[in-house]
Design a protein around this motif. Structure first.
Motif, PDB file in Angstrom:
ATOM      1  N   ALA A  55      33.388  -9.768  29.358  1.00  0.00           N
ATOM      2  CA  ALA A  55      34.745 -10.039  29.862  1.00  0.00           C
ATOM      3  C   ALA A  55      35.732  -9.337  28.927  1.00  0.00           C
ATOM      4  CB  ALA A  55      35.018 -11.543  29.941  1.00  0.00           C
ATOM      5  N   CYS A  56      35.494  -8.028  28.755  1.00  0.00           N
ATOM      6  CA  CYS A  56      36.088  -7.272  27.649  1.00  0.00           C
ATOM      7  C   CYS A  56      37.575  -7.012  27.775  1.00  0.00           C
ATOM      8  CB  CYS A  56      35.357  -5.937  27.496  1.00  0.00           C
ATOM      9  SG  CYS A  56      35.510  -4.886  28.960  1.00  0.00           S
ATOM     10  N   GLY A  57      38.167  -7.204  28.974  1.00  0.00           N
ATOM     11  CA  GLY A  57      39.592  -6.873  29.119  1.00  0.00           C
ATOM     12  C   GLY A  57      39.819  -5.424  28.720  1.00  0.00           C
ATOM     13  N   PRO A  58      40.906  -5.134  27.990  1.00  0.00           N
ATOM     14  CA  PRO A  58      41.196  -3.739  27.629  1.00  0.00           C
ATOM     15  C   PRO A  58      40.330  -3.194  26.496  1.00  0.00           C
ATOM     16  CG  PRO A  58      43.129  -5.179  27.360  1.00  0.00           C
ATOM     17  CD  PRO A  58      41.952  -6.066  27.554  1.00  0.00           C
ATOM     18  N   GLY A  59      39.401  -4.011  25.983  1.00  0.00           N
ATOM     19  CA  GLY A  59      38.442  -3.493  24.995  1.00  0.00           C
ATOM     20  C   GLY A  59      38.853  -3.689  23.545  1.00  0.00           C
ATOM     21  N   PHE A  60      39.609  -4.740  23.276  1.00  0.00           N
ATOM     22  CA  PHE A  60      40.036  -4.964  21.879  1.00  0.00           C
ATOM     23  C   PHE A  60      38.829  -5.217  20.974  1.00  0.00           C
ATOM     24  CE2 PHE A  60      44.070  -7.085  23.764  1.00  0.00           C
ATOM     25  CZ  PHE A  60      44.607  -5.844  24.062  1.00  0.00           C
ATOM     26  N   ALA A  61      37.848  -5.999  21.454  1.00  0.00           N
ATOM     27  CA  ALA A  61      36.675  -6.290  20.613  1.00  0.00           C
ATOM     28  C   ALA A  61      35.834  -5.027  20.444  1.00  0.00           C
ATOM     29  CB  ALA A  61      35.845  -7.415  21.220  1.00  0.00           C
ATOM     30  N   THR A  62      35.723  -4.247  21.512  1.00  0.00           N
ATOM     31  CA  THR A  62      34.991  -2.971  21.431  1.00  0.00           C
ATOM     32  C   THR A  62      35.576  -2.119  20.310  1.00  0.00           C
ATOM     33  OG1 THR A  62      34.496  -3.015  23.788  1.00  0.00           O
ATOM     34  CG2 THR A  62      34.489  -0.847  22.738  1.00  0.00           C
ATOM     35  N   GLU A  63      36.893  -2.004  20.303  1.00  0.00           N
ATOM     36  CA  GLU A  63      37.588  -1.186  19.305  1.00  0.00           C
ATOM     37  C   GLU A  63      37.339  -1.734  17.896  1.00  0.00           C
ATOM     38  OE1 GLU A  63      41.737  -0.886  20.265  1.00  0.00           O
ATOM     39  OE2 GLU A  63      42.118   0.623  18.714  1.00  0.00           O
ATOM     40  N   ALA A  64      37.490  -3.051  17.750  1.00  0.00           N
ATOM     41  CA  ALA A  64      37.323  -3.651  16.415  1.00  0.00           C
ATOM     42  C   ALA A  64      35.884  -3.492  15.923  1.00  0.00           C
ATOM     43  CB  ALA A  64      37.709  -5.132  16.471  1.00  0.00           C
TER      44      ALA A  64
END
Ligand SMILES: C[S@@+](CC[C@H](N)C(=O)[O-])C[C@H]1O[C@@H](n2cnc3c(N)ncnc32)[C@H](O)[C@@H]1O
Length: 282
Positions: A55-64
């Motif tokens: 449920a990544c949304g705009p990918g804030f966790a991906t980026e971090a």
């Protein structure tokens, strides 16, 4: 393909507002992720960890994750195509194409094999799922044994009393709006029991302040008003909804001392998250 019948209205709402998502939440999701990363110390010893941003949304966790672990790979999944487009844009702009795979996918039916991820995060997502227990089972199933899942939800949201102040002006005398989903997830047991039913026998719950910061009253009012329009949904007429932005601004100006924390010209709202850290033990 996942059956979208249960999620399509929500999908429309997140799709339509994907590009304003960060502003609407005053940066709080990124703050929660930063605390969550501190709760995954064991991951630094894993070579080339594989992570799920669920449920990544705009990918804030991906980026971090990718910034914290230079040899990591991330699978970023969300049921909303508009959000996945934002992640794809982020990935292209950072040159991360060989490190990220994105998928439009329902969290209650992940198309990933068992035991695939070293860690996974579902940041402010599980309470939107049509069946959170099934979502928790999918998180458990796709995690490697010994892997950790971070799952977050809201404990306290200052924005609810502000909505009630707005409501008292636009619809005086009406019963204050209750957001049952948020009420239920504010209770620690909801997250604990959901993850246990998903298969996690070991988990820790952390209560974490996650401030919501805006540049000034105008930006804060805009962000709040967008959320309020979604929250009141069909219960209010278009005319009432059209009044929300102006009245929210007025409430913040006239009653700000009740709700706002000010620091260096920034307007803050105190929000508190539950951050669950669950370990997969067979
Ligand atoms: C509040 S946002 C959180 C986004 C992101 N995790 C973050 O940290 O900012 C909730 C996200 O859950 C997604 N979502 C809602 N229902 C879903 C489902 N059934 N499966 C996958 N994603 C879902 C929405 O599209 C939205 O991107």
């Amino acid at each position: 393909m996942a059956d979208k019948s249960d999620v399509s209205p929500l999908c429309d709402h997140f799709n339509a507002q994907a590009s304003t998502y960060e502003r609407r939440l005053g940066g709080s999701p990124r703050r929660a992720i930063s605390h969550a990363l501190d709760l995954l110390p064991g991951l630094s010893s894993t070579r080339a960890p594989i992570l799920l941003d669920n449920a990544c949304g705009p990918g804030f966790a991906t980026e971090a994750f990718l910034e914290a672990y230079p040899d990591a790979h991330v699978y970023a999944a969300d049921v909303t195509p508009g959000m996945i487009s934002l992640v794809d844009r982020l990935v292209a702009s950072k040159g991360w194409n060989d490190r990220v795979k994105t998928d439009v996918m329902d969290g209650v039916n992940l198309h990933y094999p068992n035991d695939m991820f070293d860690a996974s995060i579902t940041n402010f997502g599980i309470f939107f799922f049509s069946d959170p227990d099934m979502g928790a089972r999918e998180i458990f199933r796709t995690l490697k044994t010994g892997g950790k899942a971070i799952v977050t939800c809201w404990k306290d949201m200052t924005l609810l009393p502000i909505l009630h102040a707005v409501q008292a002006i636009i619809k005086p005398g009406s019963v204050p709006i209750v957001l049952r989903g948020l009420d239920i997830w504010a209770q620690k047991e909801t997250m604990e029991m959901t993850l246990k039913r998903g298969g996690f026998s070991f988990l820790e719950m952390h209560e974490q302040e996650v401030m919501w910061w805006n540049q000034g009253i105008d930006e804060a009012a805009k962000g709040l008003a967008d959320n309020f329009v979604n929250m009141v949904g069909d219960q209010w007429s278009d005319e009432e909804k059209n009044g929300i932005l102006g009245v929210t601004e007025q409430v913040l100006k006239d009653q700000g001392e009740k709700f706002i924390v000010e620091s260096e010209g920034m307007i803050g709202f105190q929000m508190v998250a539950w951050i669950a850290v669950a370990t997969k033990i067979p």
